[in-house]
Design a protein around this motif. Structure first.
Motif, short mmCIF file in Angstrom:
data_model
loop_
_atom_site.label_atom_id
_atom_site.label_comp_id
_atom_site.label_asym_id
_atom_site.label_seq_id
_atom_site.Cartn_x
_atom_site.Cartn_y
_atom_site.Cartn_z
N GLY A 190 27.24 -5.45 4.68
CA GLY A 190 25.92 -5.57 4.09
C GLY A 190 25.50 -7.00 3.79
N THR A 191 26.18 -7.96 4.43
CA THR A 191 25.87 -9.37 4.21
C THR A 191 24.69 -9.77 5.08
N PRO A 192 23.55 -10.10 4.48
CA PRO A 192 22.39 -10.46 5.30
C PRO A 192 22.61 -11.77 6.04
N ILE A 193 21.97 -11.90 7.17
CA ILE A 193 22.08 -13.15 7.94
C ILE A 193 21.20 -14.22 7.30
N ILE A 194 20.03 -13.79 6.81
CA ILE A 194 19.18 -14.68 6.02
C ILE A 194 18.74 -13.92 4.77
N PRO A 195 18.38 -14.61 3.69
CA PRO A 195 17.95 -13.91 2.48
C PRO A 195 16.71 -13.05 2.74
N ALA A 196 16.58 -11.96 1.98
CA ALA A 196 15.49 -11.00 2.18
C ALA A 196 14.12 -11.64 2.03
N ASP A 197 13.96 -12.53 1.04
CA ASP A 197 12.64 -13.14 0.86
C ASP A 197 12.29 -14.07 2.01
N GLU A 198 13.31 -14.70 2.59
CA GLU A 198 13.08 -15.56 3.74
C GLU A 198 12.74 -14.73 4.98
N ALA A 199 13.35 -13.57 5.11
CA ALA A 199 13.08 -12.71 6.26
C ALA A 199 11.61 -12.31 6.31
N LYS A 200 11.00 -12.14 5.13
CA LYS A 200 9.59 -11.71 5.07
C LYS A 200 8.64 -12.76 5.60
N ARG A 201 9.03 -14.03 5.52
CA ARG A 201 8.11 -15.09 5.93
C ARG A 201 8.66 -15.93 7.08
N ALA A 202 9.74 -15.48 7.69
CA ALA A 202 10.40 -16.28 8.72
C ALA A 202 9.61 -16.40 10.01
N VAL A 203 8.78 -15.40 10.30
CA VAL A 203 8.03 -15.40 11.55
C VAL A 203 6.55 -15.26 11.25
N GLY A 204 5.79 -16.25 11.64
CA GLY A 204 4.35 -16.20 11.43
C GLY A 204 3.65 -15.44 12.54
N ASP A 205 2.35 -15.26 12.36
CA ASP A 205 1.56 -14.61 13.39
C ASP A 205 1.47 -15.50 14.62
N LEU A 206 1.11 -14.90 15.73
CA LEU A 206 0.84 -15.69 16.92
C LEU A 206 -0.42 -16.52 16.68
N THR A 207 -0.49 -17.67 17.31
CA THR A 207 -1.68 -18.50 17.20
C THR A 207 -2.82 -17.82 17.97
N PRO A 208 -4.07 -18.21 17.70
CA PRO A 208 -5.19 -17.66 18.49
C PRO A 208 -4.99 -17.85 19.99
N GLU A 209 -4.43 -19.00 20.38
CA GLU A 209 -4.18 -19.24 21.81
C GLU A 209 -3.14 -18.29 22.36
N GLU A 210 -2.10 -18.03 21.57
CA GLU A 210 -1.06 -17.10 22.03
C GLU A 210 -1.61 -15.67 22.12
N GLU A 211 -2.48 -15.30 21.19
CA GLU A 211 -3.11 -13.98 21.26
C GLU A 211 -3.99 -13.88 22.50
N GLN A 212 -4.76 -14.93 22.77
CA GLN A 212 -5.60 -14.94 23.97
C GLN A 212 -4.75 -14.86 25.23
N ALA A 213 -3.61 -15.53 25.21
CA ALA A 213 -2.72 -15.50 26.37
C ALA A 213 -2.26 -14.07 26.65
N LYS A 214 -1.90 -13.33 25.59
CA LYS A 214 -1.47 -11.95 25.79
C LYS A 214 -2.62 -11.09 26.32
N LEU A 215 -3.85 -11.38 25.87
CA LEU A 215 -5.01 -10.66 26.39
C LEU A 215 -5.21 -10.96 27.87
N HIS A 216 -5.10 -12.23 28.25
CA HIS A 216 -5.25 -12.59 29.67
C HIS A 216 -4.15 -11.94 30.51
N PHE A 217 -2.95 -11.85 29.95
CA PHE A 217 -1.88 -11.18 30.69
C PHE A 217 -2.23 -9.72 30.92
#
Length: 203
Positions: free
Chosen positions: A105-132
């Motif tokens: 049960g040893t976390p790899i990163i703390p729970a509070d850090e896990a919540k903010r570790a990955v941000g949203d995609l940028t508008p350009e990255e979202e547009q890229a997925k739409l173009h794909f």
């Protein structure tokens, strides 16, 4: 996949469950790759999972606990050292971290850090997925030129989104491990191996 199967077998008594998601549409190829694999292998031809979890790199591992909480989001993790020269990642250390989480049960990163570790995609990255997505639709409709134009635009908007750029290669008749892959890998290395999530070297 055999590396994850070995970990699945080793940790199955601890209620550990591997689920693979292939960002692909070639069912026969996935079926062939999954021979001897006992854990579920899903196909996400429409890239729904990559968009929901803001995934732009392959492979990406997401660890979810028994309460449906993401405890390790978007992690550049490997089950073996096949790509160690390209990534610089020690898969032994990663597997050891997963074992500690599952067994102790040893976390790899703390729970509070896990919540903010990955941000949203940028508008350009979202547009890229739409173009794909548009490129896939046009390709399926027989408009090769339109598909190529949208795949290229996706690559311009998000040059290191492997779920778009590399996935577009076989859709255009290319070898996903051929020259386009080598070019992308060289660009990726030159840019410092960017990863939208937790770098694999951090364990």
């Amino acid at each position: 996949m055999p590396g994850w199967q070995a970990l699945q077998d080793e940790l199955s008594d601890h209620d550990f469950q591997v689920i693979a998601v292939a960002v692909d549409e070639d069912v026969d190829k996935i079926r062939s790759a999954a021979e001897g694999i006992t854990y579920p292998v899903l196909i996400d031809a429409d890239h729904v999972v990559t968009e929901l979890y803001a995934i732009s790199n392959v492979p990406t591992v997401v660890l979810i606990d028994e309460h449906d909480r993401i405890v390790q989001p978007n992690w550049n993790a490997f089950s073996n050292d096949r790509f160690r020269e390209l990534t610089g990642i020690d898969s032994d250390a990663q597997r050891a971290a997963i074992r500690r989480w599952v067994v102790d049960g040893t976390p790899i990163i703390p729970a509070d850090e896990a919540k903010r570790a990955v941000g949203d995609l940028t508008p350009e990255e979202e547009q890229a997925k739409l173009h794909f997505r548009i490129g896939v639709h046009l390709r399926n409709a027989g408009d090769a030129a339109g598909a190529e134009r949208n795949f290229a635009r996706a690559g311009e908007l998000a040059p290191f989104d492997w779920t778009n750029r590399r996935a577009a290669v076989p859709l255009q008749g290319g070898d996903p491990f051929g020259e386009p892959y080598r070019e992308l890998a060289a660009e990726y290395q030159a840019a410092g191996r960017p990863f939208h999530g937790i770098p694999g070297t951090r364990v």
